[in-house]
Scaffold this motif. Structure first.
Motif, PDB file in Angstrom:
ATOM      1  N   LYS A 177       0.819  -1.211   0.000  1.00 24.92           N
ATOM      2  CA  LYS A 177       0.000   0.000   0.000  1.00 24.92           C
ATOM      3  C   LYS A 177       0.856   1.265   0.000  1.00 24.92           C
ATOM      4  N   THR A 178       1.894   1.273   0.857  1.00 20.90           N
ATOM      5  CA  THR A 178       2.717   2.491   0.987  1.00 20.90           C
ATOM      6  C   THR A 178       3.434   2.845  -0.312  1.00 20.90           C
ATOM      7  N   PRO A 179       4.191   1.924  -0.928  1.00 23.27           N
ATOM      8  CA  PRO A 179       4.865   2.300  -2.179  1.00 23.27           C
ATOM      9  C   PRO A 179       3.894   2.597  -3.312  1.00 23.27           C
ATOM     10  N   LEU A 180       2.783   1.861  -3.378  1.00 22.41           N
ATOM     11  CA  LEU A 180       1.810   2.117  -4.443  1.00 22.41           C
ATOM     12  C   LEU A 180       1.172   3.493  -4.271  1.00 22.41           C
ATOM     13  N   THR A 181       0.903   3.859  -3.013  1.00 25.16           N
ATOM     14  CA  THR A 181       0.356   5.198  -2.749  1.00 25.16           C
ATOM     15  C   THR A 181       1.352   6.278  -3.172  1.00 25.16           C
ATOM     16  N   SER A 182       2.638   6.051  -2.843  1.00 25.78           N
ATOM     17  CA  SER A 182       3.680   7.013  -3.232  1.00 25.78           C
ATOM     18  C   SER A 182       3.771   7.138  -4.747  1.00 25.78           C
ATOM     19  N   ILE A 183       3.732   5.994  -5.436  1.00 26.13           N
ATOM     20  CA  ILE A 183       3.805   5.996  -6.906  1.00 26.13           C
ATOM     21  C   ILE A 183       2.614   6.748  -7.493  1.00 26.13           C
ATOM     22  N   THR A 184       1.425   6.472  -6.923  1.00 28.02           N
ATOM     23  CA  THR A 184       0.206   7.137  -7.425  1.00 28.02           C
ATOM     24  C   THR A 184       0.300   8.649  -7.261  1.00 28.02           C
ATOM     25  N   ILE A 185       0.764   9.086  -6.105  1.00 30.18           N
ATOM     26  CA  ILE A 185       0.872  10.533  -5.843  1.00 30.18           C
ATOM     27  C   ILE A 185       1.869  11.179  -6.808  1.00 30.18           C
ATOM     28  N   MET A 186       3.038  10.527  -6.982  1.00 31.91           N
ATOM     29  CA  MET A 186       4.049  11.088  -7.871  1.00 31.91           C
ATOM     30  C   MET A 186       3.570  11.120  -9.322  1.00 31.91           C
ATOM     31  N   LEU A 187       2.871  10.056  -9.754  1.00 24.11           N
ATOM     32  CA  LEU A 187       2.333  10.033 -11.114  1.00 24.11           C
ATOM     33  C   LEU A 187       1.266  11.116 -11.296  1.00 24.11           C
ATOM     34  N   ASP A 188       0.437  11.317 -10.264  1.00 19.42           N
ATOM     35  CA  ASP A 188      -0.583  12.376 -10.336  1.00 19.42           C
ATOM     36  C   ASP A 188       0.074  13.744 -10.490  1.00 19.42           C
ATOM     37  N   TYR A 233      10.839   4.642  -9.859  1.00 23.10           N
ATOM     38  CA  TYR A 233      11.646   3.465 -10.217  1.00 23.10           C
ATOM     39  C   TYR A 233      12.105   2.718  -8.954  1.00 23.10           C
ATOM     40  N   ARG A 234      12.521   3.485  -7.931  1.00 22.82           N
ATOM     41  CA  ARG A 234      12.965   2.855  -6.684  1.00 22.82           C
ATOM     42  C   ARG A 234      11.820   2.078  -6.014  1.00 22.82           C
ATOM     43  N   GLU A 235      10.642   2.701  -5.987  1.00 24.47           N
ATOM     44  CA  GLU A 235       9.492   2.034  -5.363  1.00 24.47           C
ATOM     45  C   GLU A 235       9.105   0.771  -6.136  1.00 24.47           C
ATOM     46  N   ILE A 236       9.137   0.847  -7.471  1.00 23.55           N
ATOM     47  CA  ILE A 236       8.803  -0.334  -8.283  1.00 23.55           C
ATOM     48  C   ILE A 236       9.842  -1.439  -8.068  1.00 23.55           C
ATOM     49  N   THR A 237      11.118  -1.023  -7.954  1.00 16.27           N
ATOM     50  CA  THR A 237      12.166  -2.012  -7.685  1.00 16.27           C
ATOM     51  C   THR A 237      11.926  -2.701  -6.345  1.00 16.27           C
ATOM     52  N   ASN A 238      11.528  -1.923  -5.330  1.00 20.55           N
ATOM     53  CA  ASN A 238      11.240  -2.500  -4.014  1.00 20.55           C
ATOM     54  C   ASN A 238      10.046  -3.451  -4.070  1.00 20.55           C
ATOM     55  N   LYS A 291       9.607  -5.224  10.974  1.00 17.73           N
ATOM     56  CA  LYS A 291      10.444  -4.052  10.709  1.00 17.73           C
ATOM     57  C   LYS A 291      10.860  -3.444  12.043  1.00 17.73           C
ATOM     58  N   ALA A 292      12.167  -3.386  12.269  1.00 14.54           N
ATOM     59  CA  ALA A 292      12.686  -2.842  13.518  1.00 14.54           C
ATOM     60  C   ALA A 292      12.526  -1.328  13.555  1.00 14.54           C
ATOM     61  N   LYS A 293      12.812  -0.792  14.751  1.00 12.22           N
ATOM     62  CA  LYS A 293      12.659   0.655  14.922  1.00 12.22           C
ATOM     63  C   LYS A 293      13.562   1.433  13.979  1.00 12.22           C
ATOM     64  N   ASN A 294      14.759   0.918  13.755  1.00 13.35           N
ATOM     65  CA  ASN A 294      15.735   1.627  12.926  1.00 13.35           C
ATOM     66  C   ASN A 294      15.718   1.177  11.465  1.00 13.35           C
ATOM     67  N   SER A 295      14.650   0.500  11.045  1.00  8.69           N
ATOM     68  CA  SER A 295      14.583   0.016   9.662  1.00  8.69           C
ATOM     69  C   SER A 295      14.552   1.184   8.686  1.00  8.69           C
ATOM     70  N   SER A 296      15.152   0.943   7.519  1.00 10.07           N
ATOM     71  CA  SER A 296      15.116   1.977   6.484  1.00 10.07           C
ATOM     72  C   SER A 296      13.737   2.002   5.847  1.00 10.07           C
ATOM     73  N   LYS A 297      13.430   3.109   5.181  1.00  9.10           N
ATOM     74  CA  LYS A 297      12.103   3.242   4.574  1.00  9.10           C
ATOM     75  C   LYS A 297      11.905   2.249   3.435  1.00  9.10           C
ATOM     76  N   ASP A 298      13.033   1.772   2.846  1.00 13.07           N
ATOM     77  CA  ASP A 298      12.932   0.822   1.737  1.00 13.07           C
ATOM     78  C   ASP A 298      12.817  -0.635   2.201  1.00 13.07           C
ATOM     79  N   SER A 299      12.976  -0.871   3.480  1.00 15.47           N
ATOM     80  CA  SER A 299      12.934  -2.250   3.991  1.00 15.47           C
ATOM     81  C   SER A 299      11.526  -2.813   3.893  1.00 15.47           C
ATOM     82  N   VAL A 300      11.431  -4.067   3.447  1.00 13.48           N
ATOM     83  CA  VAL A 300      10.117  -4.729   3.347  1.00 13.48           C
ATOM     84  C   VAL A 300       9.949  -5.836   4.383  1.00 13.48           C
ATOM     85  N   GLY A 301      11.000  -6.089   5.161  1.00 12.61           N
ATOM     86  CA  GLY A 301      10.890  -7.050   6.261  1.00 12.61           C
ATOM     87  C   GLY A 301      10.745  -8.487   5.842  1.00 12.61           C
ATOM     88  N   ILE A 302      11.332  -8.837   4.699  1.00 14.82           N
ATOM     89  CA  ILE A 302      11.193 -10.219   4.250  1.00 14.82           C
ATOM     90  C   ILE A 302      12.518 -10.830   3.806  1.00 14.82           C
TER      91      ILE A 302
END
Length: 404
Positions: A198-209, A230-235, A359-370
């Motif tokens: 949901k989070t990356p797709l929402t970001s992509i939608t906003i940027m495309l808009d 591109y980064r969000e799609i890669t993630n 996802k730990a407290k210090n996880s990066s925003k790109d981390s997907v926890g898998i």
């Protein structure tokens, strides 16, 4: 026949009762014989005494010989008194005793048969009771009531059947509970997957808009949006691919092609896979090359596992820092050590980092926890295990050990 314990028990009781009745019957016959003998001897004794008194010249031995004679063809002198040698007893006491013993013997035989019938009825009643219980248990199982304790210690056929039903009940109960737990896990996994997407797709939608709504957007801003998309799609692609791989492991549909591989080759291939990410953060991979130990593993999957761990270290490292990789071996195992200079992992998070979607407290925003969950699954499939040490503000070290 070894399972017919209950039937054997009842048959044994019947045999014991039959033997007891036979003994009693023999005793009665013996008593009857004693009575007849006593009655006959008493009468003969009285007769001999009177004959001797009236006829002193008669020899007693002659009388005894007559009594013991087996001349069955002698004339029946008692016939004129209505006494038959074949049918009647000249001693009336014997007749009354015979009738008494006949009634007693008949009563014993009747009692014997009644006892056997009662035992048979009790046996059938017990069997019918167990059959009814089993029927009720089956009805309860059909109604999905698995909270039944029907274990028995006896070894007759119906008890064994009940015990087998109990085993089936326990199995069905476990399956029902597992199915319930699987549904809960599936629900949680779907929620986690939805959240991760949901989070990356929402970001992509906003940027495309933004791009579509602003056709005159300056090139620098537009290119920035495109890079972020591109980064969000890669993630998302990494996340989906990792999910597919994990699902294959869960379904046990992956076959490892194990053979002897150099740790050096595994590490070099893994480093290539994260080279772009390292360039973006200006992170240097420092490989401490010594001897090159070998491990018996699947090269492709171990590269995947090591890549995920190095990627995790790079994501959590500061810009313009280093990630250190070294490898070694001893008589017990071969080992890869991956150390970063990141923010470290909190102690509370440390025990959960290999859990899916965590996802730990210090996880990066790109981390997907898998990624770490997938790495752990792969390493353990190849007879290895992963441990981790971390200290806040001082970085984290992963240890991958392959047992020999």
């Amino acid at each position: 026949m070894k399972n017919n314990v209950n039937l054997k028990k009842y048959l044994t009781i019947c045999v014991i009762i039959f033997i007891i009745f036979m003994i009693v019957f023999i005793i009665i016959n013996s008593v009857q014989y004693i009575h007849f003998t006593k009655n006959a001897n008493s009468v003969i004794n009285q007769m001999v005494a009177e004959i001797q008194e009236k006829y002193p010249d008669v020899n007693i031995n002659d009388i005894i010989k007559i009594l013991n004679s087996d001349n069955i063809d002698a004339d029946n002198v008692l016939r004129k008194y209505g006494i038959s040698l074949e049918k009647d007893s000249a001693i009336m006491q014997n007749t009354s005793d015979y009738i008494m013993f006949l009634i007693l013997s008949t009563g014993i035989i009747i009692l014997l048969f009644l006892s056997i019938i009662v035992i048979f009825i009790l046996y059938q009643k017990k069997q019918n009771k167990k059959i009814n219980e089993i029927t009720k248990y089956i009805e309860e199982i059909n109604n999905h009531n698995y909270a039944l304790d029907i274990q028995e210690n006896s070894e007759d056929e119906l008890s064994i059947l009940k015990n087998e039903l109990y085993k089936i009940t326990v199995t069905l109960k476990e399956q029902a509970e597992n199915s319930k737990e699987d549904k809960i896990r599936l629900k949680k996994s779907l929620e986690d997957i939805s959240h991760q997407l949901k989070t990356p797709l929402t970001s992509i939608t906003i940027m495309l808009d933004n791009i579509l709504d602003n056709p005159n957007m300056d090139i620098e801003t537009r290119n920035g949006f495109i890079k972020d998309i591109y980064r969000e799609i890669t993630n998302i692609n990494f996340f989906v691919q990792s999910l597919l791989k994990l699902s294959k492991f869960d379904a046990d549909t992956i076959t490892f092609n194990d053979k002897m591989e150099n740790l050096k080759d595994i590490i070099e291939e893994a480093v290539k896979n994260v080279s772009i990410l390292c360039d973006l953060k200006n992170i240097e991979i420092d490989i401490q090359k010594e001897k090159s130990p070998q491990v018996f593993c699947d090269l492709k999957w171990q590269v995947e596992a090591v890549t995920n761990i190095i990627k995790n270290s790079v994501e959590h490292s500061k810009e313009n820092s280093k990630v250190y990789i070294s490898y070694d071996e001893n008589s017990m195992y071969s080992e890869i050590m991956i150390k970063d200079e990141g923010a470290g992992i909190d102690k509370e998070d440390l025990k959960h980092i290999f859990e899916r979607f965590y996802k730990a407290k210090n996880s990066s925003k790109d981390s997907v926890g898998i990624g770490l969950a997938l790495a752990k699954t792969i390493v353990e499939k190849d007879n290895g295990y992963i441990t981790v040490d971390s200290e806040i503000s001082k970085g984290t070290t992963f240890y991958i050990k392959y047992l020999k």
